[in-house]
Design a protein around this motif. Structure first.
Motif, PDB file in Angstrom:
ATOM      1  N   UNK A   1       0.841  -1.188   0.000  1.00 44.64           N
ATOM      2  CA  UNK A   1       0.000   0.000   0.000  1.00 44.64           C
ATOM      3  C   UNK A   1       0.884   1.248   0.000  1.00 44.64           C
ATOM      4  N   UNK A   2       0.459   2.238  -0.751  1.00 42.54           N
ATOM      5  CA  UNK A   2       1.195   3.495  -0.852  1.00 42.54           C
ATOM      6  C   UNK A   2       0.293   4.613  -0.363  1.00 42.54           C
ATOM      7  N   UNK A   3       0.832   5.432   0.522  1.00 45.45           N
ATOM      8  CA  UNK A   3       0.099   6.614   0.970  1.00 45.45           C
ATOM      9  C   UNK A   3       0.840   7.854   0.510  1.00 45.45           C
ATOM     10  N   UNK A   4       0.089   8.802  -0.023  1.00 47.31           N
ATOM     11  CA  UNK A   4       0.660  10.029  -0.553  1.00 47.31           C
ATOM     12  C   UNK A   4      -0.013  11.209   0.133  1.00 47.31           C
ATOM     13  N   UNK A   5       0.789  12.155   0.598  1.00 46.39           N
ATOM     14  CA  UNK A   5       0.245  13.318   1.292  1.00 46.39           C
ATOM     15  C   UNK A   5       0.849  14.583   0.696  1.00 46.39           C
ATOM     16  N   UNK A   6      -0.010  15.382   0.065  1.00 47.09           N
ATOM     17  CA  UNK A   6       0.441  16.624  -0.558  1.00 47.09           C
ATOM     18  C   UNK A   6       0.423  17.778   0.438  1.00 47.09           C
ATOM     19  N   UNK A   7       1.249  18.756   0.153  1.00 47.44           N
ATOM     20  CA  UNK A   7       1.257  20.001   0.923  1.00 47.44           C
ATOM     21  C   UNK A   7       1.826  21.099   0.042  1.00 47.44           C
ATOM     22  N   UNK A   8       1.663  22.335   0.486  1.00 47.47           N
ATOM     23  CA  UNK A   8       2.283  23.448  -0.209  1.00 47.47           C
ATOM     24  C   UNK A   8       1.348  24.294  -1.044  1.00 47.47           C
ATOM     25  N   UNK A   9       0.093  23.889  -1.127  1.00 46.40           N
ATOM     26  CA  UNK A   9      -0.853  24.705  -1.880  1.00 46.40           C
ATOM     27  C   UNK A   9      -1.166  26.010  -1.161  1.00 46.40           C
ATOM     28  N   UNK A  21       4.662  19.737  -2.396  1.00 43.35           N
ATOM     29  CA  UNK A  21       5.394  18.556  -1.941  1.00 43.35           C
ATOM     30  C   UNK A  21       4.428  17.394  -1.806  1.00 43.35           C
ATOM     31  N   UNK A  22       4.956  16.188  -1.975  1.00 41.90           N
ATOM     32  CA  UNK A  22       4.155  14.979  -1.811  1.00 41.90           C
ATOM     33  C   UNK A  22       5.014  13.969  -1.058  1.00 41.90           C
ATOM     34  N   UNK A  23       4.670  13.733   0.187  1.00 43.22           N
ATOM     35  CA  UNK A  23       5.387  12.765   1.000  1.00 43.22           C
ATOM     36  C   UNK A  23       4.791  11.384   0.776  1.00 43.22           C
ATOM     37  N   UNK A  24       5.648  10.432   0.472  1.00 40.32           N
ATOM     38  CA  UNK A  24       5.197   9.085   0.122  1.00 40.32           C
ATOM     39  C   UNK A  24       5.631   8.084   1.167  1.00 40.32           C
ATOM     40  N   UNK A  25       4.779   7.100   1.416  1.00 39.30           N
ATOM     41  CA  UNK A  25       5.016   6.186   2.525  1.00 39.30           C
ATOM     42  C   UNK A  25       5.849   4.968   2.172  1.00 39.30           C
ATOM     43  N   UNK A  26       5.959   4.652   0.920  1.00 33.90           N
ATOM     44  CA  UNK A  26       6.631   3.427   0.524  1.00 33.90           C
ATOM     45  C   UNK A  26       8.131   3.544   0.706  1.00 33.90           C
ATOM     46  N   UNK A  27       8.785   2.431   1.030  1.00 33.79           N
ATOM     47  CA  UNK A  27      10.216   2.448   1.285  1.00 33.79           C
ATOM     48  C   UNK A  27      10.999   2.791   0.027  1.00 33.79           C
ATOM     49  N   UNK A  28      10.588   2.243  -1.088  1.00 34.54           N
ATOM     50  CA  UNK A  28      11.271   2.541  -2.331  1.00 34.54           C
ATOM     51  C   UNK A  28      10.261   2.648  -3.450  1.00 34.54           C
ATOM     52  N   UNK A  29      10.550   3.513  -4.385  1.00 35.89           N
ATOM     53  CA  UNK A  29       9.687   3.668  -5.543  1.00 35.89           C
ATOM     54  C   UNK A  29      10.403   3.256  -6.822  1.00 35.89           C
ATOM     55  N   UNK A  30      11.389   2.399  -6.659  1.00 36.72           N
ATOM     56  CA  UNK A  30      12.066   1.877  -7.840  1.00 36.72           C
ATOM     57  C   UNK A  30      11.047   1.210  -8.755  1.00 36.72           C
ATOM     58  N   UNK A 112      -2.375   5.031  -7.132  1.00 39.59           N
ATOM     59  CA  UNK A 112      -2.403   5.637  -5.798  1.00 39.59           C
ATOM     60  C   UNK A 112      -2.492   7.153  -5.923  1.00 39.59           C
ATOM     61  N   UNK A 113      -3.293   7.752  -5.034  1.00 41.51           N
ATOM     62  CA  UNK A 113      -3.547   9.187  -5.089  1.00 41.51           C
ATOM     63  C   UNK A 113      -3.486   9.802  -3.704  1.00 41.51           C
ATOM     64  N   UNK A 114      -3.006  11.048  -3.681  1.00 43.33           N
ATOM     65  CA  UNK A 114      -3.113  11.823  -2.460  1.00 43.33           C
ATOM     66  C   UNK A 114      -4.481  12.477  -2.374  1.00 43.33           C
ATOM     67  N   UNK A 115      -4.687  13.223  -1.310  1.00 44.33           N
ATOM     68  CA  UNK A 115      -5.988  13.855  -1.082  1.00 44.33           C
ATOM     69  C   UNK A 115      -6.132  15.171  -1.844  1.00 44.33           C
TER      70      UNK A 115
END
Length: 123
Positions: A1-9, A21-30, A112-115
């Motif tokens: 599962x991937x969680x994405x959280x945007x900020x900066x608007x 910015x978009x902070x992502x929860x996954x260890x690697x996005x390779x 996967x999408x952020x809010x």
């Protein structure tokens, strides 16, 4: 599962700049492609920019080329969108998205999408 959280608007005057910015929860996005999309009221969600996480190869919608820059920080698992020379018509909710696989500019291909984060450009 991937969680994405945007900020900066936020609210900015025409011609101004913002960095999302978009902070992502996954260890690697390779092997992943990360993208930014936007959706204005009453309009379809549209592609803005994307980046292949491993190679750093970038892709842009024609409308933002030369003004927006997508980048990522591997150590922080964070995606960025630097937006310069903003226009009132770019007022929208901006979304961060991720897909396992090659680049696509179709929102339907992202898993996967952020809010979303609101960007308002005043004239």
């Amino acid at each position: 599962q991937v969680q994405l959280v945007e900020s900066g608007g936020g609210l900015v005057q025409a011609g101004g700049s913002l960095r999302l910015s978009c902070a992502a929860s996954r260890r690697t996005f390779s092997g992943y492609t990360m993208g930014w999309f936007r959706q204005a009221p009453g309009k379809e969600r549209e592609f803005v920019a994307a980046i292949r996480w491993s190679s750093g190869t970038t892709y842009y919608a024609d409308s933002v080329k030369g003004r927006f820059t997508i980048s990522r920080d591997n150590a922080k698992n964070t995606l960025y969108l630097q937006m310069n020379s903003l226009k009132p018509e770019e007022t929208a909710v901006y979304y961060c998205a991720a897909r396992s696989g090659l680049y696509s500019d179709s929102y339907a291909r992202y898993d996967y999408w952020g809010q979303g984060t609101q960007v308002t450009v005043s004239s």
